[in-house]
Write an enzyme that holds these catalytic residues in place. Sequence first.
Site, PDB file in Angstrom:
ATOM      1  N   ALA A 155       0.804  -1.211   0.000  1.00  0.00           N
ATOM      2  CA  ALA A 155       0.000   0.000   0.000  1.00  0.00           C
ATOM      3  C   ALA A 155       0.844   1.272   0.000  1.00  0.00           C
ATOM      4  O   ALA A 155       0.325   2.348  -0.310  1.00  0.00           O
ATOM      5  CB  ALA A 155      -0.926   0.000   1.209  1.00  0.00           C
ATOM      6  N   ARG A 200       7.832  -3.321  -5.085  1.00  0.00           N
ATOM      7  CA  ARG A 200       9.223  -3.744  -5.265  1.00  0.00           C
ATOM      8  C   ARG A 200       9.263  -4.971  -6.164  1.00  0.00           C
ATOM      9  O   ARG A 200       8.282  -5.705  -6.289  1.00  0.00           O
ATOM     10  CB  ARG A 200       9.899  -4.029  -3.919  1.00  0.00           C
ATOM     11  CG  ARG A 200       9.174  -4.933  -3.016  1.00  0.00           C
ATOM     12  CD  ARG A 200       9.279  -4.527  -1.553  1.00  0.00           C
ATOM     13  NE  ARG A 200       8.036  -4.932  -0.915  1.00  0.00           N
ATOM     14  CZ  ARG A 200       7.071  -4.092  -0.600  1.00  0.00           C
ATOM     15  NH1 ARG A 200       7.224  -2.804  -0.789  1.00  0.00           N
ATOM     16  NH2 ARG A 200       5.952  -4.520  -0.106  1.00  0.00           N
ATOM     17  N   ASP A 239      -1.152 -10.605  -1.102  1.00  0.00           N
ATOM     18  CA  ASP A 239       0.178 -10.626  -0.489  1.00  0.00           C
ATOM     19  C   ASP A 239       0.197 -11.419   0.815  1.00  0.00           C
ATOM     20  O   ASP A 239       1.211 -12.056   1.138  1.00  0.00           O
ATOM     21  CB  ASP A 239       0.734  -9.215  -0.284  1.00  0.00           C
ATOM     22  CG  ASP A 239      -0.218  -8.257   0.403  1.00  0.00           C
ATOM     23  OD1 ASP A 239      -1.247  -8.701   0.964  1.00  0.00           O
ATOM     24  OD2 ASP A 239       0.054  -7.039   0.374  1.00  0.00           O
ATOM     25  N   THR A 240      -0.921 -11.424   1.551  1.00  0.00           N
ATOM     26  CA  THR A 240      -0.936 -12.213   2.782  1.00  0.00           C
ATOM     27  C   THR A 240      -0.880 -13.706   2.494  1.00  0.00           C
ATOM     28  O   THR A 240      -0.264 -14.472   3.232  1.00  0.00           O
ATOM     29  CB  THR A 240      -2.184 -11.891   3.617  1.00  0.00           C
ATOM     30  OG1 THR A 240      -2.256 -10.481   3.818  1.00  0.00           O
ATOM     31  CG2 THR A 240      -2.141 -12.580   4.967  1.00  0.00           C
ATOM     32  N   ASN A 257      -8.418  -8.837  10.109  1.00  0.00           N
ATOM     33  CA  ASN A 257      -7.652  -7.667   9.691  1.00  0.00           C
ATOM     34  C   ASN A 257      -7.518  -6.713  10.870  1.00  0.00           C
ATOM     35  O   ASN A 257      -8.521  -6.339  11.486  1.00  0.00           O
ATOM     36  CB  ASN A 257      -8.360  -6.932   8.554  1.00  0.00           C
ATOM     37  CG  ASN A 257      -8.150  -7.591   7.216  1.00  0.00           C
ATOM     38  OD1 ASN A 257      -7.939  -8.795   7.147  1.00  0.00           O
ATOM     39  ND2 ASN A 257      -8.228  -6.822   6.156  1.00  0.00           N
TER      40      ASN A 257
END
Length: 501
Positions: A21, A25, A255-256, A314
Amino acid sequence: MSAARTPGTGPAVHAAVDLGASSGRVITGRLEGGRLHTEEVARFPNGPVPVPARGRDTLYWDILSLYSGVLEGLRRAAEPHGGLASVGIDSWAVDYGLLDGDAALLGNPVHYRDARTAGAPERVFEHLPAAEMYAVNGLQVQPFNTVFQLAAASEGGRLAALDGDLLLIPDLLGFWLTGERVAELTNASTTGLVDVDARAWADACLDVLEGPFGVPARRLLPGLVEPGTVVGPLLRRDAVGAAAGTPLVAVGSHDTASAVVAVPAATPNFAYVSSGTWSLVGVELDAPVRTEESRAANFTNELGVDGTVRYLRNVMGLWVLQECLRVWGGEVDLAALLDRAAAVPALSCVVDVDDPRFLPPGDMPARIREFAAQTGQEPPADEAATTRCVLDSLALAYRRAVRQASELSGRRVDVVHVVGGGANNALLCRLTADAVGLPVVAGPAEGAAVGNLLVQARAVGEVHGGLADLRRIVADSTVTRRYEPSGPAAPWQAAERLLRG
């Protein structure tokens, strides 16, 4: 398929595009002697872009800038090696781009922190009650879940005539690289539109969008694919410097999901904290938990790699501290600030980091002072005290989430693994061990990229086995740090009672 070796005599090189966020990369990885060696070759900024509209700003993602950063990063990854063995993309969840019938992008994706979804969950629940929806998608209610975003975006029939595609962020970038339209399952499961038992689009949720809200969901959504699927070869080889036939692999594109692959756990009795802008706190299961107790606790069942379920909550995460640093301005020496914060008395002030006031961008230190005053606490006096308040509060939220995940799922937890950027925050890891009352193992810091790379390597046949085998590679490749709990539990219990009334 067999791993495509890059020219020369060296090992195959894979490239992970990892979009967070606040930054993106590109990280390369190569396997040698059973160990994964990684190198960050490119990093580029990311963040919300407010654009004036009638009545209020709208927050967007600058997707074209991200795409440019991805292309440049892949070029840097490929050039020293004469090409790449594979590429995988992971990112944050829920947000999407819309394409028209000619596959042209219909504007920048709206940022999940945008205020347009205020009240959207309640409007959806008028047509599909929350308990009935949870019985299908098992998803934590967050106002920015894709199903609620689409309901909000549908006002005035704006989506009714759309004849194109809805692609989540990693799938949108993948489409531009390969020309293939797919929806990778781990990310799709965050939309609220997936049946977590069938691992398929959920008819009940699609019906609500298509009926009362006029969103042609079935026409817009592409086919679902499991993580580890080879989507197709890169078409933009000239742009990224990759060799002919270089495959794009649908990794755990949330991504998690990739970060949980990279948890170096030796047994299944672990909890994880994927700690970054958000903190995702939970356990890994074989099946979803959709009891009324689970729904009331607002736990989510997101799908993972190899048929697993990420049962988690979350938590607002380091976003709160990041916004504090932005408001304070200048070049803040974070290491020195954390040293000063460590000297502040523990639990002097705590806030509920999941309070809605901490979700949007803004003056976070002022919001912390406001929360403290409303709960009868002395507000933090300076930047160090504010930082300690944020970290104590995060550890307190982790304590509650780990305990509830274990109780609601029946999974015993013996150790907590912290992966992601928060693994580098020694103070936060130490406080987490104290709060949870269990050992904390920190690392790898680039967990999402590591999991991304290993799923790629397995997809092209370079490594074999299940999650336990991939995690052994992570354990052999990573220097971790272990934090043992210290001090009594009573102060943490008292702080929790304060926040829960």
